[in-house]
Design a protein around this motif. Structure first.
Motif, mmCIF file in Angstrom:
data_model
loop_
_atom_site.group_PDB
_atom_site.id
_atom_site.type_symbol
_atom_site.label_atom_id
_atom_site.label_comp_id
_atom_site.label_asym_id
_atom_site.label_seq_id
_atom_site.Cartn_x
_atom_site.Cartn_y
_atom_site.Cartn_z
ATOM 1 N N GLY A 27 -68.945 32.269 21.941
ATOM 2 C CA GLY A 27 -70.411 32.260 21.999
ATOM 3 C C GLY A 27 -71.035 32.104 20.648
ATOM 4 O O GLY A 27 -70.361 32.099 19.608
ATOM 5 N N LYS A 28 -72.365 31.983 20.672
ATOM 6 C CA LYS A 28 -73.110 31.819 19.437
ATOM 7 C C LYS A 28 -73.130 33.113 18.613
ATOM 8 O O LYS A 28 -73.306 33.086 17.399
ATOM 9 N N GLU A 55 -80.168 27.969 15.695
ATOM 10 C CA GLU A 55 -81.236 28.282 16.649
ATOM 11 C C GLU A 55 -81.588 27.087 17.528
ATOM 12 O O GLU A 55 -81.960 27.261 18.688
ATOM 13 N N SER A 56 -81.494 25.883 16.967
ATOM 14 C CA SER A 56 -81.957 24.699 17.700
ATOM 15 C C SER A 56 -80.835 23.903 18.354
ATOM 16 O O SER A 56 -81.112 23.012 19.150
ATOM 17 N N ARG A 57 -79.592 24.190 18.042
ATOM 18 C CA ARG A 57 -78.488 23.397 18.566
ATOM 19 C C ARG A 57 -77.544 24.277 19.371
ATOM 20 O O ARG A 57 -77.451 25.486 19.157
ATOM 21 N N SER A 58 -76.846 23.634 20.282
ATOM 22 C CA SER A 58 -75.834 24.324 21.060
ATOM 23 C C SER A 58 -74.535 24.392 20.265
ATOM 24 O O SER A 58 -74.382 23.776 19.200
ATOM 25 N N VAL A 59 -73.571 25.171 20.823
ATOM 26 C CA VAL A 59 -72.281 25.308 20.142
ATOM 27 C C VAL A 59 -71.586 23.952 20.032
ATOM 28 O O VAL A 59 -71.011 23.611 18.997
ATOM 29 N N LYS A 60 -71.662 23.193 21.078
ATOM 30 C CA LYS A 60 -71.026 21.878 21.070
ATOM 31 C C LYS A 60 -71.636 20.984 20.003
ATOM 32 O O LYS A 60 -70.931 20.279 19.268
ATOM 33 N N GLU A 61 -72.972 21.022 19.880
ATOM 34 C CA GLU A 61 -73.628 20.197 18.878
ATOM 35 C C GLU A 61 -73.291 20.661 17.469
ATOM 36 O O GLU A 61 -73.100 19.852 16.551
#
Length: 976
Positions: A27-28, A55-61
């Motif tokens: 997780g983040k 804050e603005s991106r997902s883990v994948k990104e």
């Protein structure tokens, strides 16, 4: 220090790696915790950027960012390694050069020190040594002679000192000249550098004259020769820098005049027209360089602004040329700026040779050179400058045309071309307005020619209004537009769609879906059927609409290009560029016709493939026929229903008329074709019709063969042709006024003949019915009529081909008179429906008529001539009434010839029942019109669902004829 920075970078890199490794958690939160542990290593800006990413991106990104960042770092490291490796040899060479430069500098310093020592020696030089030497040589001389010699030596000493001082000041001027020239060139004062160069040449010439009279000058200053060589090398540098300065479009007119004067002085150019060409060619080189930067530009906005900048600069250059060589309105005398700058003399009290001792001779030579230039350089006339500029514009237009293909090839739509042109016009006008405001600033008189609009300036100076954008870029832009129009009119997408539609899977789907439409009803149809045309017909219309849209798009694009700057208008007006529309109209018409003819050829190729599949029997016959119908319907729809084809091949003045209805356009185009005034449209329609006929020929052959085969089989099995007694459904006709003399004749065709005609009508309905090409229907009727006549001829043994065994057996039992009358009735009815009857018609098939005539003559020969004379008028009357009664049911064929218009369908008044049985039977099977449908076959949808049962009128069902009637109607209904 560098070491500290490297350590900091390593720490940052290790911190980045630790934070990124933490991203392998689920997780983040783990990522944030891992990043928080390394906060001490990062700067606040880096931490803030990292927090924004989390804050603005997902883990994948974030992981993708990590991979991308690592790859970029590796690429940069590899690039740096390659740069360092490739530059190693250059670094070694540079080091060697630096060593040599150091040595040369050291030698030069030593020379300077020696010069300083010599100057000191000359400053303390005393002629007493020479006097002492003279006294030693002349010890015996008297004192008077010694005194006289001393005074003479003092005078010689002072004279030599003055000569050497004057020479030294000039040598110093020459030594300082390189530094002064480079300073002027760096500051952009090209003419000042040229003047310093010219003054140095004057100084050098004067020195060389004095060196001839006084050799001690050369012995004292030996570097004069080396300085002379160095001075001559500056001519090329000044000329090069001045020409480069002329390509800078941001320079002021004064700077441009300075650069031109420098070229004039250094290159010793006497004629102003040559200098004008130097200026114009420099700006031409600037235009070419900017065009190279625009190769394959895809952004219409950027391209338009760049083109607008080029056009504005060309306008500015034209105004500048007038100010430099014709008239400078900023000057009180109006003297051209170039000549004013070139012939400007030093102000009183100032000299070009400041610091030179006794520069009288140099000043005289300098003023003489200025006077010589004034005499040789005479301002040109307005006409000669105007002519030179127009020739230059033509040359620049050639450059734009040469490079225009690369400039505009990045724009893939005509709308983008128009947008680029519009942006170029706006940008050019914006720069022009700003330039005019700058020229008008601080002037009370704003009506001068230099501050007027470009159109007014062009008319006043060039004697005509020249549109720079049109002159330079219209031709390459329109050439690109023509390429895009040709691509649009090639109908590539329509060909691809047709290929997809002709796949076996698509055809099978159409056949399956067609079973649920009203065109494909059969006796098992239920109320769930959907009314409408067949999917194949809808698909053909859709493809035709696609081609129509391509034609409309091409027409709209042509109109968009024809309007200057892409301005829109709903009518033909002054916004149109007449020259452009005249340039585009023949091309668009030719390409539109070529595209349609090419598409027709493509259809012909597909039809040939379909024929080959039919011969090889690699495809089902239904699939082959459905493919052929699709091609034929498509060609027919384009030829007859395309409003855009008629519009785009018509006069260009009608292209704007988008509100013209399709019907009116087709009607007007048809009238035009008939008059022969539009050759291109006529040829295009002929190509489409030819493709349509070629495609429909496959369906005609298939459908006619089915019907003819049924007729042939049923005719061979018709045992009623041997009957001696009249069948129950024949009509009894009384002859004369007495009912005692009667004859019996057929009033209906044989059931299998009606079955054949019904099946043919049904096949027509499946192929499109009333929307089917009338030419295809005519060809089908001709083929079916000729085939039917051949069947009768073969049955009667009238054909050259071999007669089948069954016919021979049947012919052994002679054809009865009743059978002959029924065959005459059947053959005449088929002939009327399919071949136009016995009356000669130019559109009727000649072969079918000839065969029908031979068949009739052959059958009549088997009947008693007196009986035939009695039968003939009544038989043909009954056949004509039957034709009229079947006109609704077989309307597809009736529309071809429309025979027997004056025949009434009322029952004959001469009919008398021979017996109750025959009378009832006659009335039972005779009705005023044939049934066009049965309650079970109405379709069960639309307005047919509201119809009630058929009212049979006076028809009565008798027990002994119920089976026959049921059999007749069941056979008729089986083909709906």
């Amino acid at each position: 220090t560098m070491v500290d920075k490297m350590e900091a970078n390593k720490a940052s890199t290790s911190s980045d790696g630790s934070a990124l490794e933490a991203m392998n958690s689920d997780g983040k939160e783990d990522i944030v915790v891992a990043a928080a542990k390394k906060q001490e290593t990062f700067s606040p800006q880096v931490l803030k950027a990292v927090e924004e990413i989390f804050e603005s991106r997902s883990v994948k990104e974030v992981r993708e960012i990590e991979v991308r960042t690592r790859k970029e770092a590796e690429d940069k490291q590899e690039e740096l390694r390659q740069i360092i490796g490739s530059s190693y040899k250059d670094a070694i060479a540079n080091a060697d050069d630096l060593v040599r430069m150091s040595e040369e500098t050291k030698n030069l310093s030593e020379c300077i020190e020696e010069i300083k020592d010599l100057v000191k020696i000359f400053g303390t030089l005393d002629v007493s040594e020479e006097a002492e030497e003279a006294s030693r040589k002349n010890k015996s001389g008297d004192s008077a002679d010694g005194t006289t010699g001393k005074h003479e030596n003092d005078e010689i000493d002072q004279e030599l000192r003055d000569v050497l001082y004057a020479a030294g000041s000039r040598v110093k001027y020459l030594v300082d000249s390189p530094e002064q020239i480079w300073g002027y060139l760096e500051a952009g004062s090209c003419y000042e550098a040229a003047k310093r160069f010219g003054a140095s040449k004057v100084i050098l010439a004067c020195l060389q004259e004095k060196m001839k009279a006084e050799e001690r000058i050369f012995k004292t200053f030996p570097l004069i020769t080396a300085q002379a060589n160095a001075l001559h090398s500056f001519a090329g540098q000044i000329s090069k820098r001045s020409r480069l300065a002329l390509q800078r479009v941001t320079d002021t007119p004064e700077q441009v005049a300075s650069a031109l004067c420098a070229v004039c002085v250094v290159e010793d150019i006497k004629e102003p027209r040559v200098l004008l060409q130097v200026l114009l060619q420099s700006r031409r080189a600037w235009v070419r360089a900017n065009l190279r930067k625009l190769n394959s530009e895809t952004d219409a906005l950027r391209l338009g602004k760049a083109l607008g900048l080029i056009c504005a600069e060309i306008r500015k250059t034209t105004r500048l040329a007038r100010k430099l060589f014709v008239e400078n309105e900023d000057s009180e005398e109006g003297k051209p700026l170039f000549f004013q700058t070139l012939n400007r003399r030093p102000m009183e009290g100032n000299s070009q040779f400041s610091g030179v001792s006794e520069a009288t001779r140099e000043d005289e030579l300098w003023h003489e050179s200025i006077s010589a230039r004034e005499r040789s350089t005479v301002p040109q006339s307005k006409e000669s400058v105007s002519s030179a500029i127009q020739s230059w514009l033509a040359d620049v237009a050639v450059d734009a045309k040469t490079r225009g293909k690369n400039v505009f090839e990045g724009l893939d739509k005509c709308a983008r071309l128009a947008e680029a042109e519009r942006n170029a016009i706006e940008m050019c006008e914006k720069i022009e307005r700003a330039h005019l405001r700058k020229l008008s600033a601080g002037k009370s008189n704003n009506s001068t020619i230099m501050t007027t609009s470009w159109s007014e300036f062009s008319l006043a100076f060039l004697d005509k209004d020249i549109d720079i954008l049109t002159t330079l870029f219209e031709e390459p832009m329109l050439e690109r537009g023509k390429t895009l129009l040709a691509n649009s009119l090639a109908h590539v997408s329509a060909r691809k769609l047709l290929n997809d539609a002709l796949t076996e899977e698509s055809i099978l789907e159409n056949i399956k879906a067609g079973e649920n439409t009203d065109f494909w009803l059969n006796e098992d149809s239920s109320n769930s059927n959907t009314p409408g045309s067949s999917p194949g017909l809808s698909l053909a219309r859709s493809l035709a609409s696609k081609i129509d849209q391509s034609l409309k798009s091409a027409r709209d694009d042509a109109l968009l290009l024809a309007r200057h700057g892409g301005k829109s208008s709903s009518s033909y007006s002054s916004l149109y560029d007449e020259k452009r529309i005249q340039f585009l109209e023949p091309f668009v018409k030719e390409e539109a016709a070529r595209g349609i003819v090419g598409f027709s050829s493509f259809l012909n190729e597909k039809v040939e493939e379909i024929k080959r599949d039919s011969v090889k029997r690699t495809r089902s016959k239904d699939i082959v026929v459905e493919k052929a119908l699709l091609c034929g319907r498509l060609a027919h729809a384009i030829a007859t229903h395309s409003s855009e084809l008629s519009l785009i091949l018509g006069p260009a003045s009608e292209w704007y008329n988008v509100k013209t209805s399709t019907g009116s356009v087709r009607k007007a185009s048809s009238k035009t074709c008939q008059n022969g005034s539009n050759r291109i449209l006529t040829e295009t329609n002929e190509a489409l019709i030819s493709s349509s006929d070629e495609a429909f020929s496959i369906w005609v052959e298939y459908a006619s063969s089915l019907c003819i085969k049924d007729l042939e089989e049923n005719l061979l099995n018709d045992d009623q042709l041997e009957l001696v007694h009249a069948p129950h459904d024949w009509e009894t006709i009384a002859l004369g006024t007495s009912d005692d003399v009667t004859i019996e004749l057929p009033v209906l065709p044989s059931s299998y003949v009606m079955e054949m005609l019904h099946r043919a009508s049904r096949l027509v309905s499946k192929a499109g019915g009333h929307v089917l090409s009338k030419r295809a229907l005519k060809h089908f009727a001709d083929a079916l009529g000729c085939g039917a006549m051949s069947v009768y001829a073969n049955f009667l043994g009238l054909s050259d081909s071999s007669v089948s065994k069954k016919v021979q057996l049947l012919n052994n039992t002679e054809l009865s008179e009743k059978g002959a009358l029924q065959m005459l009735f059947d053959q005449r009815l088929v002939h009327d429906f399919l071949a136009g009857g016995v009356k000669p018609s130019p559109v009727a098939p000649k072969l079918a008529n000839e065969k029908a005539q031979v068949i009739t003559q052959s059958l009549v020969k088997g009947i008693d001539p007196i009986d035939w004379a009695t039968y003939e008028p009544h038989l043909w009357e009954n056949e004509a009434k039957c034709y009229v009664r079947c006109s609704v049911l077989l309307g597809s064929f009736v529309q071809l010839y429309k025979l027997h218009k004056d025949v009434s369908t009322a029952a004959s008044k001469k009919r008398t029942p021979a017996s109750s049985t025959t009378s009832t039977a006659s009335e039972t099977l005779r009705f005023s019109y044939l049934p066009v449908s049965l309650p079970a076959l109405r379709g069960g949808s639309g307005r047919d669902a509201e119809k009630g049962e058929v009212d049979w009128g006076l028809i009565q069902n008798l027990k002994d004829e119920s089976n026959e009637q049921s059999n007749v109607f069941s056979k008729i209904a089986s083909f709906f």
